[in-house]
Design a protein around this motif. Structure first.
Motif, PDB file in Angstrom:
ATOM      1  N   ALA A   1      -3.439  -0.478  10.196  1.00  0.00           N
ATOM      2  CA  ALA A   1      -2.610   0.614   9.689  1.00  0.00           C
ATOM      3  C   ALA A   1      -1.142   0.373  10.007  1.00  0.00           C
ATOM      4  O   ALA A   1      -0.253   0.618   9.188  1.00  0.00           O
TER       5      ALA A   1
ATOM      6  N   GLN B   1       1.794   0.091   7.215  1.00  0.00           N
ATOM      7  CA  GLN B   1       2.885   1.054   7.238  1.00  0.00           C
ATOM      8  C   GLN B   1       4.230   0.363   7.031  1.00  0.00           C
ATOM      9  O   GLN B   1       5.157   0.933   6.468  1.00  0.00           O
TER      10      GLN B   1
ATOM     11  N   LEU C   1      -2.566   7.283   6.250  1.00  0.00           N
ATOM     12  CA  LEU C   1      -3.052   5.909   6.420  1.00  0.00           C
ATOM     13  C   LEU C   1      -4.539   5.895   6.756  1.00  0.00           C
ATOM     14  O   LEU C   1      -5.302   5.081   6.231  1.00  0.00           O
TER      15      LEU C   1
END
Ligand SMILES: Nc1ncnc2c1ncn2[C@@H]1O[C@H](COP(=O)(O)OP(=O)(O)OP(=O)(O)O)[C@@H](O)[C@H]1O
Ligand SMILES: [Mg+2]
Lengths: 335, 499
Positions: B153, B157, B125
């Motif tokens: 992030a 995700q 990421l």
């Protein structure tokens, strides 16, 4: 307050409503409950816990905790007893000084304040967690209380005419306008505490420290000073209780006050003060102390066994906080 | 364009405030749907409703033309709606990867956390976001911009279909933001729908597809970004076409207020210097700005002057008197004050009211100041509310009930209440709408005219150019250039900040 709905107002007064409910319950079911002697005894008991809880509220508002107050009660009581019974012995000069009662009271209370300040000093200067620092003090102060008379009590603290130190029992037994002094002391301390928390910078700074220490610090709040003083005040309250209890019993026992810190914490929490700091009020704490006092008094009158009393008391404390949490969520969602 | 999500006639009432008044909002599939409006217009409230944090008082939501009931954040997640909140919420004591996978931990066969997998996914990421952040760093050790990246992030995700971003770029540098825009492009190409809130109008023009404007809790209009320009947006948002730019100040530059000599500061846990022999001064009537990349030590420099950072070498003089190791409250009473960059962490006490927050720094001059005077306090706060245009119905309301931009204004108000000689502002316009931004600049100029010395830090070049009289460019721990007057251009700032 403007624009507050009835529901919100009821919610604010929830602890008080609960108190009235418990009070009415015992008033109807226990015969002796409403007699004026019982009510005065009850309030006298409440006052002891409430005074400790006032100091505890200051500390908890800054997101601290003070486990040492019970021991400080014992220590200050022993100091009062020592000064009446044996006086201040200065060995190398070979003299013994006996003080008048009011001086003894002041010395004992100041000792409480100093021990509280030591807590605060250790916590702020050395960044020791309040739980640990005051846990240590719980042992240390109790140890000193036991050392003072080698574990023994000071009985019969009536003083001697020729030493000009009589009259100590009056503090615990005297009355003004037919209310015991003990109750007056609670009232006066509570009023001062309400004033401190709501009307002074010191009070606002306590809330700010409990709410966000970093932001308080950057805003110029004297974080260490204010925190130290809250522990000092908690110790001061413990000193006051130490003197009162010793006077009520007309003797000082080194074990007096054992586990009283827990009752004080319970009163604070029942009163709606958050253990995370930053939220709560003195008014709530006083109500919390009354809830505990009325419950135990009522249960005794009802003849509940003392073992069951503990079970019930503990359950009610936890239950009250649970309901508090549920309601907070419910109110937040609802409007 | 295909409508994926639709909000119809949404009302949201808080006690004493109508936050949304029959608002309509269309969200188009695989587009960047921009939402704009002044501070307190109701943008975040609408997003909280879409993501299940709050429940609307009335009105309906439709997902793919089917009615959608969202009662909790879980409902939103099940419908593949994700959000990056305006006010960051993370666990400062946990590591980057633990934060990213919180409540979503990757387990191995023994039902224990598969730390290695989490770390490697986090690395991926971070690679995608072009960030050099160690997955094992604790969140509290990161800069606020990096914390924002971690938050992004975390949302990426989860692989949601609709991703709400409430002012994700407010704490990002230009470079970090442009990486974010690349990621957004990639996501929309993959069919992900973005809802994007920002007060930075240039970036809206750059990445947006459709724009919706809210004003005073009401829906104003919806338009294709390709058909509009920035003045149009301000007109819709505020109701007037544009702002006069801040006129040149009449301030007379006077004596030195603060002077720093040979400041050295080491980076934490390293022998490298973050600040390496920095000397400067700032004068009364002057707006001085530090410009540099994120992490160039600007914030730390301000914190040293404020007295927050104590383990540095060098000396600081206030009006030619050396400042010894005095406490922050002493420095505030001497006239130094800082508006911090991190408003939630360092600026506000969340459990206190607007009033208490505004007056928290006020210095006691007399003994009687120890006692609070509610009438006096109320009038002081009302003055500040008027002066800065803070949108609040009652100053006894909790600070957290204000919109993000209005909370920021309270932090500024708190600093002004101390009557400073030196006012330091670290990214003061974060999350503040354009009108209020101009207002803040105007106030800065006015204060400079009154003889204050102002130090202003911003990562927005345009802001620096608009207000600063003098700029010191920081790079690699040194002052690489001092720029004034006509030397002050975007190019020269960028050039010297590279070091
Ligand atoms: N919990 C709450 N209680 C009371 N009022 C609230 C609450 N949350 C938001 N409000 C009010 O609702 C209004 C809209 O707030 P919102 O946060 O949606 O604004 P915003 O458009 O996101 O502004 P900003 O650009 O500053 O972030 C504001 O007036 C705010 O004070
Ligand atoms: Mg917002």
């Amino acid at each position: 307050m403007k624009g507050m709905t009835i529901k919100a107002a009821l919610f604010k007064l929830r602890a008080f409503i609960a108190l009235i409910f418990i009070f009415s319950f015992f008033a109807f079911t226990a015969d002796a409950f409403l007699s004026s002697t019982n009510l005065i005894i009850l309030t006298k008991h409440v006052a002891i816990n409430a005074i400790l809880a006032i100091g505890m509220t200051f500390v908890i508002l800054t997101s601290g905790i003070d486990l040492s107050v019970g021991s400080i009660v014992g220590l200050c009581g022993m100091i009062a007893g020592l000064l009446i019974d044996k006086g201040l012995v200065i060995e190398f000069l070979n003299v013994v000084i006996y003080f008048e009662i009011w001086v003894i009271v002041i010395i004992s209370v100041i000792v409480g304040f100093i021990f509280g300040c030591i807590n605060g000093f250790i916590i702020t200067r050395f960044s020791v967690a309040p739980f640990i620092a005051t846990l240590g003090m719980l042992y240390v102060a109790r140890g000193f209380a036991l050392l003072i008379n080698d574990g023994a009590t000071f009985p019969n603290l009536i003083g001697k005419e020729e030493l000009n130190n009589t009259g100590f029992p009056l503090i615990g037994s005297g009355t003004f306008l037919s209310l015991p002094y003990t109750i007056w002391v609670m009232f006066i301390l509570a009023l001062i505490a309400v004033f401190l928390t709501t009307r002074t910078k010191f009070g606002r700074h306590m809330y700010a420290i409990g709410g966000n220490t970093k932001a308080a610090n950057l805003s110029g709040v004297n974080v260490n000073g204010v925190t130290l003083l809250t522990y000092g005040l908690s110790g001061f309250c413990a000193g006051v209780v130490g003197v009162i209890v010793t006077s009520q019993l007309i003797s000082s026992h080194p074990a007096t006050g054992t586990t009283w810190e827990l009752n004080a914490i319970a009163a604070v929490v029942l009163g709606g003060t958050s253990l995370m700091g930053g939220r709560g009020s003195i008014g709530g704490t006083i109500i919390g102390a009354f809830v505990i006092g009325v419950l135990s008094n009522g249960m005794i009158l009802e003849g509940v066994s003392s073992f069951w009393q503990k079970v019930i008391m503990g359950s009610i404390i936890v239950l009250a906080v649970m309901i508090d949490q549920l309601q907070t969520k419910f109110i937040e969602k609802d409007d | 364009m295909e409508k994926i999500l639709e909000a119809k006639n949404i009302n949201k009432v808080y006690p004493g405030v109508v936050a949304l008044d029959s608002v309509n909002f269309n969200v188009y599939k695989a587009k960047v749907n921009v939402l704009v409006g002044e501070n307190g217009a109701g943008k975040s409230t609408l997003m909280k409703i879409l993501s299940g944090v709050e429940k609307q008082t009335s009105g309906e939501l439709f997902l793919n033309n089917k009615i959608l009931e969202i009662n909790s954040t879980k409902d939103a997640e099940e419908n593949s709606i994700g959000i990056i909140h305006q006010e960051l919420n993370f666990f400062p004591n946990l590591s980057v990867h633990e934060n990213i996978f919180i409540a979503n931990e990757i387990l191995n066969s023994h039902k224990t956390i598969n730390v290695n997998k989490q770390i490697s996914l986090t690395k991926e990421l971070m690679l995608k976001l072009k960030q050099d952040i160690n997955p094992n760093s604790r969140l509290e050790s990161l800069r606020i911009g990096q914390q924002q990246i971690v938050e992004i992030a975390k949302a990426l995700q989860k692989k949601t279909q609709i991703l709400i971003m409430d002012e994700p770029s407010s704490a990002l540098s230009k470079n970090e933001a442009s990486v974010l825009f690349d990621v957004i492009k990639e996501l929309t190409n993959q069919g992900v729908t973005i809802i994007y809130i920002s007060h930075k109008l240039e970036e809206i023009m750059q990445i947006g597809d459709v724009i919706t404007v809210l004003r005073d809790s009401k829906f104003i209009c919806e338009e294709q970004i390709s058909k509009i320009d920035i003045p149009w947006i301000t007109e819709q948002m505020v109701g007037k076409r544009s702002f006069e730019s801040v006129n040149d100040s009449q301030a007379k530059i006077g004596n030195k207020v603060i002077e720093a000599k040979s400041i050295y500061l080491k980076k934490s846990k390293s022998e490298e210097f973050l600040l390496d022999n920095i000397s400067f001064n700032s004068k009364s009537g002057e707006i001085l700005s530090f410009y540099g990349l994120m992490g160039s030590g600007r914030t730390e420099l301000l914190e040293i002057i404020m007295g927050l950072i104590k383990d540095f070498d060098g000396s600081i003089y206030l009006e030619n008197n050396k400042l010894s190791q005095t406490s922050i409250s002493k420095r505030i009473s001497k006239g130094i004050v800082l508006v911090p960059e991190d408003r939630q962490g360092q600026g506000l006490v969340q459990c206190l009211s607007v009033l208490s927050n505004t007056l928290l720094s006020k210095i006691s001059k007399k003994i009687s100041d120890f006692f609070l005077n509610s009438n006096q306090e109320r009038s002081a706060v009302n003055k500040a509310i008027d002066y800065l245009g803070i949108k609040v119905s009652n100053s006894d309301n909790l600070i957290t009930s204000l919109s993000g931009g209005n909370q920021q204004k309270v932090v500024i108000a708190k600093a002004l209440e101390t009557n400073p000689k030196l006012l330091m502002l670290d990214e003061p316009t974060r999350g503040v709408d354009i009108g209020a931004k101009q207002e803040i600049f105007y106030i800065m100029k006015k204060l400079a005219e009154k003889g204050l010395s102002i130090i202003f830090v911003s990562s927005e070049i345009k802001e620096v150019l608009a207000v600063a009289d003098r700029v010191l460019v920081l790079a690699k721990g040194k002052i690489t250039k001092e720029l004034t007057g006509s030397e002050l251009t975007e190019d020269s700032l960028v050039k010297h900040s590279q070091g």
